[in-house]
Design a protein around this motif. Sequence first.
Motif, short mmCIF file in Angstrom:
data_model
loop_
_atom_site.label_atom_id
_atom_site.label_comp_id
_atom_site.label_asym_id
_atom_site.label_seq_id
_atom_site.Cartn_x
_atom_site.Cartn_y
_atom_site.Cartn_z
N GLY A 47 10.91 0.03 18.08
CA GLY A 47 10.07 0.79 19.01
C GLY A 47 9.69 2.17 18.49
O GLY A 47 9.49 3.10 19.27
N MET A 48 9.61 2.31 17.17
CA MET A 48 9.30 3.63 16.60
C MET A 48 8.02 3.58 15.78
O MET A 48 7.57 2.51 15.38
CB MET A 48 10.48 4.09 15.74
N PRO A 49 7.41 4.74 15.53
CA PRO A 49 6.19 4.76 14.72
C PRO A 49 6.45 4.29 13.28
O PRO A 49 7.55 4.45 12.76
CB PRO A 49 5.75 6.23 14.73
N ARG A 50 5.40 3.76 12.66
CA ARG A 50 5.53 3.18 11.32
C ARG A 50 6.14 4.15 10.30
O ARG A 50 6.90 3.74 9.43
CB ARG A 50 4.15 2.74 10.81
N ILE A 51 5.80 5.44 10.45
CA ILE A 51 6.27 6.40 9.44
C ILE A 51 7.80 6.51 9.42
O ILE A 51 8.39 6.82 8.39
CB ILE A 51 5.63 7.81 9.60
N VAL A 52 8.41 6.22 10.56
CA VAL A 52 9.88 6.24 10.60
C VAL A 52 10.42 5.17 9.63
O VAL A 52 11.43 5.37 8.96
CB VAL A 52 10.40 6.00 12.03
N PHE A 81 3.16 2.19 -3.60
CA PHE A 81 1.85 2.37 -2.97
C PHE A 81 0.82 1.64 -3.82
O PHE A 81 0.73 1.85 -5.02
CB PHE A 81 1.51 3.87 -2.91
N SER A 82 0.05 0.76 -3.17
CA SER A 82 -0.91 -0.04 -3.93
C SER A 82 -2.29 0.60 -3.87
O SER A 82 -2.58 1.42 -2.99
CB SER A 82 -0.97 -1.46 -3.38
N ARG A 88 -5.35 2.25 4.74
CA ARG A 88 -4.57 2.50 5.96
C ARG A 88 -5.02 3.81 6.62
O ARG A 88 -5.69 4.62 5.99
CB ARG A 88 -3.09 2.58 5.61
N PRO A 89 -4.61 4.02 7.88
CA PRO A 89 -5.00 5.27 8.55
C PRO A 89 -4.58 6.50 7.74
O PRO A 89 -3.53 6.49 7.10
CB PRO A 89 -4.24 5.23 9.88
N LYS A 90 -5.42 7.53 7.79
CA LYS A 90 -5.20 8.71 6.96
C LYS A 90 -3.81 9.32 7.18
O LYS A 90 -3.15 9.73 6.23
CB LYS A 90 -6.29 9.74 7.26
N GLU A 91 -3.35 9.37 8.42
CA GLU A 91 -2.05 10.01 8.71
C GLU A 91 -0.93 9.27 7.98
O GLU A 91 0.01 9.88 7.47
CB GLU A 91 -1.71 10.01 10.21
N VAL A 93 -1.27 7.40 5.22
CA VAL A 93 -1.42 7.64 3.77
C VAL A 93 -0.88 9.02 3.42
O VAL A 93 -0.11 9.18 2.47
CB VAL A 93 -2.90 7.49 3.34
N ASP A 94 -1.23 10.01 4.23
CA ASP A 94 -0.74 11.38 3.96
C ASP A 94 0.78 11.41 3.98
O ASP A 94 1.41 12.05 3.13
CB ASP A 94 -1.28 12.36 5.03
N PHE A 95 1.35 10.72 4.93
CA PHE A 95 2.81 10.70 5.02
C PHE A 95 3.42 10.06 3.76
O PHE A 95 4.36 10.61 3.17
CB PHE A 95 3.25 9.95 6.28
N LEU A 96 2.84 8.95 3.37
CA LEU A 96 3.37 8.25 2.18
C LEU A 96 3.26 9.12 0.93
O LEU A 96 4.15 9.11 0.07
CB LEU A 96 2.61 6.93 1.98
N MET A 97 2.17 9.89 0.85
CA MET A 97 1.97 10.73 -0.34
C MET A 97 2.94 11.91 -0.38
O MET A 97 3.10 12.55 -1.41
CB MET A 97 0.52 11.25 -0.37
N ARG A 98 3.59 12.19 0.73
CA ARG A 98 4.58 13.28 0.74
C ARG A 98 5.98 12.76 0.37
O ARG A 98 6.87 13.55 0.05
CB ARG A 98 4.66 13.96 2.12
N LEU A 99 6.16 11.47 0.43
CA LEU A 99 7.50 10.93 0.20
C LEU A 99 8.05 11.16 -1.21
O LEU A 99 9.23 11.48 -1.35
CB LEU A 99 7.56 9.44 0.55
N PRO A 100 7.21 11.02 -2.26
CA PRO A 100 7.78 11.25 -3.59
C PRO A 100 8.45 12.62 -3.71
O PRO A 100 9.56 12.74 -4.21
CB PRO A 100 6.58 11.12 -4.53
N GLN A 101 7.77 13.67 -3.22
CA GLN A 101 8.38 14.99 -3.38
C GLN A 101 9.61 15.13 -2.51
O GLN A 101 10.59 15.77 -2.90
CB GLN A 101 7.36 16.12 -3.13
#
Length: 258
Positions: A47-52, A81-82, A88-91, A93-101
Amino acid sequence: MINRFRSWIGPKEREQMSGPAEPSAENVPQHIAIIMDGNGRWAKKLGMPRIVGHQSGMKAVKRATIAADELGVRYLTLYAFSTENWSRPKEEVDFLMRLPQEFLALELEELIAKNVQVRMMGNMENLPEHTLKAMREATRRTQDNTGLVLNFALNYGARRELVEGIREIARSVEAGRIRAEDIDQEMISAHLQSGDMPDPDLLIRTSGELRISNFMLWQIAYSELWFTDAYWPEFSREHLREAVAEYQRRTRRYGGLK
Ligand code: IPE
Ligand code: IPE
Ligand code: MG
């Protein structure tokens, strides 16, 4: 006796007969590649958002890295990341792009202490500067390490990789450096981003999906495939060990007879 039936009893029965499968120290796959899938569905289930799910998936990256290192695996390639994930929705993608750092801020020192070498394959062009900076720093600071190679496939797509590799070869032909007849399988392999790494011996995909999704199409020609229904954030040391144990029970024939 149990060994005689290993080929036709299922993993469940095998576990009941002999306990959980444990990998042996021999015949460890040199290169394991993982399609880390199911973050979104895992979060949805709770029951949580995908970014979790993506956030939690980072911990699974750490577990997989430690488990692979412990087993003596030489290369671990993780599909993060392919080239198709931009749709995917911008939010997200932005979240995924912050994960490496975020991942590297937490883990880089430990990776260095463990003698891990971080690498990256994929198209750097459209990556945000902050993502690139983190990856470059990790790559630079670990380049002389001689332990496990932890290779992130980021903005990676196998078809694109092939197109680029073939273009480069074609330029050499155009310039007269090589002839078309000189092109062979080794040359194509060498022009892919996996470069000097051996082909994956074992390819794992989580989340129950049974497809390749544009991952290492050339390199997995003879990889052993292992699938689990577990979502990526659920992936544990035991999953990796089970996959390796199963790999060790298989016979790789490469088209020949055994
Ligand atoms: C894998 O999980 C991570 C990436 C592809 C970036 P997903 O985000 O694909 O999660 P599902 O497959 O939608 O559950
Ligand atoms: C594959 O997962 C890509 C990564 C794990 C990074 P996807 O979730 O993007 O694949 P599809 O869309 O289900 O094929
Ligand atoms: Mg998915």
